[in-house]
Design a protein around this motif. Structure first.
Motif, mmCIF file in Angstrom:
data_model
loop_
_atom_site.group_PDB
_atom_site.id
_atom_site.type_symbol
_atom_site.label_atom_id
_atom_site.label_comp_id
_atom_site.label_asym_id
_atom_site.label_seq_id
_atom_site.Cartn_x
_atom_site.Cartn_y
_atom_site.Cartn_z
ATOM 1 N N LYS A 77 -31.201 -47.829 67.294
ATOM 2 C CA LYS A 77 -32.219 -46.955 67.380
ATOM 3 C C LYS A 77 -33.376 -47.705 66.465
ATOM 4 C CE LYS A 77 -30.871 -42.250 67.755
ATOM 5 N NZ LYS A 77 -30.767 -40.861 66.811
ATOM 6 N N GLN A 78 -34.591 -47.545 67.154
ATOM 7 C CA GLN A 78 -35.886 -48.112 66.519
ATOM 8 C C GLN A 78 -36.444 -46.715 65.847
ATOM 9 O OE1 GLN A 78 -37.021 -51.223 66.836
ATOM 10 N NE2 GLN A 78 -38.254 -50.775 64.935
ATOM 11 N N HIS A 79 -36.640 -46.824 64.348
ATOM 12 C CA HIS A 79 -36.982 -45.617 63.751
ATOM 13 C C HIS A 79 -38.567 -45.488 63.231
ATOM 14 C CE1 HIS A 79 -32.699 -46.452 62.950
ATOM 15 N NE2 HIS A 79 -32.554 -45.145 62.929
ATOM 16 N N THR A 80 -39.149 -44.229 63.433
ATOM 17 C CA THR A 80 -40.344 -44.097 62.995
ATOM 18 C C THR A 80 -40.030 -43.096 61.613
ATOM 19 O OG1 THR A 80 -41.376 -44.048 65.235
ATOM 20 C CG2 THR A 80 -42.577 -42.993 63.268
ATOM 21 N N ILE A 81 -40.812 -43.522 60.588
ATOM 22 C CA ILE A 81 -40.415 -42.841 59.291
ATOM 23 C C ILE A 81 -41.587 -41.681 59.181
ATOM 24 C CG2 ILE A 81 -40.012 -43.003 56.875
ATOM 25 C CD1 ILE A 81 -38.900 -45.745 59.202
ATOM 26 N N HIS A 82 -41.307 -40.496 58.757
ATOM 27 C CA HIS A 82 -42.346 -39.504 58.352
ATOM 28 C C HIS A 82 -41.870 -39.287 56.882
ATOM 29 C CE1 HIS A 82 -43.144 -38.974 62.450
ATOM 30 N NE2 HIS A 82 -42.057 -38.391 62.868
ATOM 31 N N VAL A 83 -43.043 -39.763 56.307
ATOM 32 C CA VAL A 83 -43.229 -39.541 54.617
ATOM 33 C C VAL A 83 -43.806 -38.209 54.436
ATOM 34 C CG1 VAL A 83 -43.605 -40.535 52.510
ATOM 35 C CG2 VAL A 83 -43.468 -42.188 54.500
ATOM 36 N N ILE A 84 -43.203 -37.442 53.641
ATOM 37 C CA ILE A 84 -43.695 -35.913 53.217
ATOM 38 C C ILE A 84 -44.211 -35.944 52.156
ATOM 39 C CG2 ILE A 84 -42.880 -33.413 53.420
ATOM 40 C CD1 ILE A 84 -42.515 -34.817 56.058
ATOM 41 N N PHE A 85 -45.612 -35.531 51.995
ATOM 42 C CA PHE A 85 -46.115 -35.506 50.775
ATOM 43 C C PHE A 85 -46.272 -33.933 50.194
ATOM 44 C CE2 PHE A 85 -47.522 -39.499 52.069
ATOM 45 C CZ PHE A 85 -47.700 -40.230 51.181
ATOM 46 N N ILE A 142 -37.247 -40.451 60.957
ATOM 47 C CA ILE A 142 -36.421 -40.220 59.769
ATOM 48 C C ILE A 142 -37.689 -39.396 58.967
ATOM 49 C CG2 ILE A 142 -35.532 -41.297 57.703
ATOM 50 C CD1 ILE A 142 -34.474 -43.315 59.384
ATOM 51 N N GLU A 143 -37.214 -38.563 58.220
ATOM 52 C CA GLU A 143 -37.967 -37.749 57.241
ATOM 53 C C GLU A 143 -37.399 -38.111 55.686
ATOM 54 O OE1 GLU A 143 -38.173 -33.399 58.137
ATOM 55 O OE2 GLU A 143 -39.422 -33.604 59.741
ATOM 56 N N VAL A 144 -38.525 -38.302 55.043
ATOM 57 C CA VAL A 144 -38.258 -38.799 53.498
ATOM 58 C C VAL A 144 -39.149 -38.371 52.629
ATOM 59 C CG1 VAL A 144 -39.302 -41.231 53.611
ATOM 60 C CG2 VAL A 144 -37.578 -40.579 52.169
ATOM 61 N N SER A 145 -38.864 -37.896 51.521
ATOM 62 C CA SER A 145 -40.009 -37.409 50.430
ATOM 63 C C SER A 145 -40.855 -38.601 50.037
ATOM 64 C CB SER A 145 -39.176 -36.664 49.285
ATOM 65 O OG SER A 145 -39.929 -36.565 48.395
ATOM 66 N N CYS A 146 -41.846 -38.309 49.776
ATOM 67 C CA CYS A 146 -42.903 -39.271 49.129
ATOM 68 C C CYS A 146 -42.415 -39.762 47.868
ATOM 69 C CB CYS A 146 -44.238 -38.763 48.959
ATOM 70 S SG CYS A 146 -44.364 -37.243 47.700
ATOM 71 N N TYR A 147 -41.418 -39.106 47.266
ATOM 72 C CA TYR A 147 -40.710 -39.487 45.904
ATOM 73 C C TYR A 147 -39.624 -40.458 46.270
ATOM 74 C CZ TYR A 147 -43.766 -35.775 44.271
ATOM 75 O OH TYR A 147 -44.861 -34.961 44.050
ATOM 76 N N GLY A 148 -39.232 -40.478 47.421
ATOM 77 C CA GLY A 148 -37.954 -41.140 47.765
ATOM 78 C C GLY A 148 -38.044 -42.627 47.799
ATOM 79 N N ASP A 184 -38.228 -50.636 44.000
ATOM 80 C CA ASP A 184 -38.286 -49.352 42.695
ATOM 81 C C ASP A 184 -39.447 -48.519 43.203
ATOM 82 O OD1 ASP A 184 -35.834 -50.227 41.799
ATOM 83 O OD2 ASP A 184 -37.110 -51.264 40.445
ATOM 84 N N LYS A 185 -40.336 -48.782 44.004
ATOM 85 C CA LYS A 185 -41.622 -48.021 44.219
ATOM 86 C C LYS A 185 -41.271 -46.661 45.235
ATOM 87 C CE LYS A 185 -45.264 -51.438 43.323
ATOM 88 N NZ LYS A 185 -46.577 -52.024 44.009
ATOM 89 N N PRO A 186 -41.708 -45.742 44.920
ATOM 90 C CA PRO A 186 -41.830 -44.449 45.940
ATOM 91 C C PRO A 186 -42.321 -44.726 46.930
ATOM 92 C CG PRO A 186 -42.896 -43.913 43.974
ATOM 93 C CD PRO A 186 -42.540 -45.188 43.780
ATOM 94 N N MET A 187 -41.627 -43.790 48.224
ATOM 95 C CA MET A 187 -42.617 -44.278 49.396
ATOM 96 C C MET A 187 -44.108 -43.857 49.392
ATOM 97 S SD MET A 187 -40.297 -45.308 51.451
ATOM 98 C CE MET A 187 -41.520 -45.298 52.819
ATOM 99 N N GLY A 188 -44.397 -42.710 48.538
ATOM 100 C CA GLY A 188 -45.983 -42.266 48.529
ATOM 101 C C GLY A 188 -46.571 -43.332 47.991
ATOM 102 N N GLU A 189 -46.310 -44.282 47.167
ATOM 103 C CA GLU A 189 -47.060 -45.545 46.402
ATOM 104 C C GLU A 189 -47.324 -46.478 47.762
ATOM 105 O OE1 GLU A 189 -47.154 -48.583 42.828
ATOM 106 O OE2 GLU A 189 -45.856 -46.729 42.737
ATOM 107 N N ILE A 190 -46.123 -46.710 48.196
ATOM 108 C CA ILE A 190 -45.964 -47.700 49.323
ATOM 109 C C ILE A 190 -46.901 -47.532 50.494
ATOM 110 C CG2 ILE A 190 -44.649 -48.808 51.175
ATOM 111 C CD1 ILE A 190 -42.254 -48.748 49.081
ATOM 112 N N MET A 191 -47.082 -46.039 50.933
ATOM 113 C CA MET A 191 -47.885 -45.750 51.818
ATOM 114 C C MET A 191 -49.321 -45.830 51.486
ATOM 115 S SD MET A 191 -45.892 -44.562 54.550
ATOM 116 C CE MET A 191 -47.229 -43.692 55.456
ATOM 117 N N ARG A 192 -49.652 -45.594 50.172
ATOM 118 C CA ARG A 192 -51.016 -45.689 49.772
ATOM 119 C C ARG A 192 -51.453 -47.340 49.819
ATOM 120 N NH1 ARG A 192 -49.630 -41.633 46.076
ATOM 121 N NH2 ARG A 192 -49.104 -43.264 44.298
#
Length: 288
Positions: A245-253, A226-232, A277-285
């Motif tokens: 399905k087992q998913h791998t999520i690709h976060v796009i910065f 799954i592709e998702v924006s870092c702001y999602g 409410d945290k965006p994916m970019g912050e969770i990834m950090r």
């Protein structure tokens, strides 16, 4: 006795059906109603037997005014082919009923009128159950087919909306274009109210689907990404989840940079860390 209880499901009667049974006594239609209920019970036992073969968790069978339903704890957690087989096992019982009625038709001990009534209602119940309306078997089959090609949430929301619209259309036709029958009007009105209730509870059903995945109670036959924006948000990711399905999520910065995270980490951050409410970019950090 205990073994028998484990083999046979508990059967519950909807309170409104009890009212219909009392009315049938008063109006002389008790034989017809018992014929209908007998066919419905055989139909639901088809679902129950097939589900038992796959070792589903079954609470029992509920008899409603429009038929019956097998109450189970399995909701989107079993393999797709299992759910399809359990669903079609109900309509398949009508074939056996036709065969039995054909064999009894030449029997002098069974009145021909009763055979005709049983044949008529067996046909009506079969065709009614195959309508593409949730939660009828036809509607469940449409949902299962859709969930094989679309995310679970999209498939579920779509079948409820479609069923609601089709019910309203059929009610309008009953009131205007085709001969009106009170029983059909009540059935479709009841289904409309049930669909309306399903729509109100749609978020709860989806959250139950996610929670089962978080608990590891899923069947995995494919992998996907799954592709998702870092702001999602995490919920933007979950909306794209497929069943089985087992998913791998690709976060796009910004700049096209990608970072990957697996779905269990996403579910853990949502249900355990409550990072709604945290965006994916912050969770990834934080994970990095």
């Amino acid at each position: 006795m205990t073994t028998l209880r484990k083999l046979l499901p508990s059967i519950h009667i909807h309170p409104v059906l009890l009212v219909f049974i009392i009315i049938s006594f008063l109006t002389g239609t008790f034989v017809e109603l018992m014929t209908i209920l007998s066919i419905v019970v055989v139909h639901e036992f088809g679902h129950f037997i097939m589900a038992s073969i796959f070792r589903w968790r079954i609470r029992g069978i509920i008899l409603w005014i429009f038929g019956g339903v097998m109450d189970t704890d399995e909701h989107g957690t079993r393999p797709l082919h299992e759910e399809v087989l359990v669903t079609i096992a109900g309509p398949m019982q009508h074939v056996w009923i036709y065969i039995i009625l054909f064999l009894l038709s030449g029997n002098q001990f069974v009145p021909a009128g009763m055979i005709d009534i049983a044949f008529f209602y067996n046909t009506v119940i079969l065709l009614f159950n195959l309508l593409p309306i949730w939660p009828l078997d036809g509607g469940k089959l449409v949902f299962l087919i859709m969930s094989a090609f679309f995310p679970y949430r999209q498939a579920y929301y779509s079948i409820i909306l479609f069923s609601l619209c089709l019910n309203v259309l059929l009610i309008v036709l009953l009131l205007s274009a085709v001969p009106f029958t009170l029983s059909a009007f009540l059935l479709f009105s009841f289904l409309t109210m049930d669909n309306r209730k399903n729509w109100k509870e749609r978020s709860y059903v989806f959250m139950r689907f996610l929670l089962r995945r978080y608990q590891g109670d899923i069947n995995v036959t494919h992998t996907g990404f799954i592709e998702v924006s870092c702001y999602g948000l995490l919920m933007d990711v979950f909306h794209k989840f497929y069943r089985d399905k087992q998913h791998t999520i690709h976060v796009i910065f910004p700049g096209g940079i990608r970072q990957s995270i697996n779905e269990m980490d996403c579910l853990h951050n949502y249900f355990y860390k409550r990072q709604y409410d945290k965006p994916m970019g912050e969770i990834m950090r934080h994970i990095s």
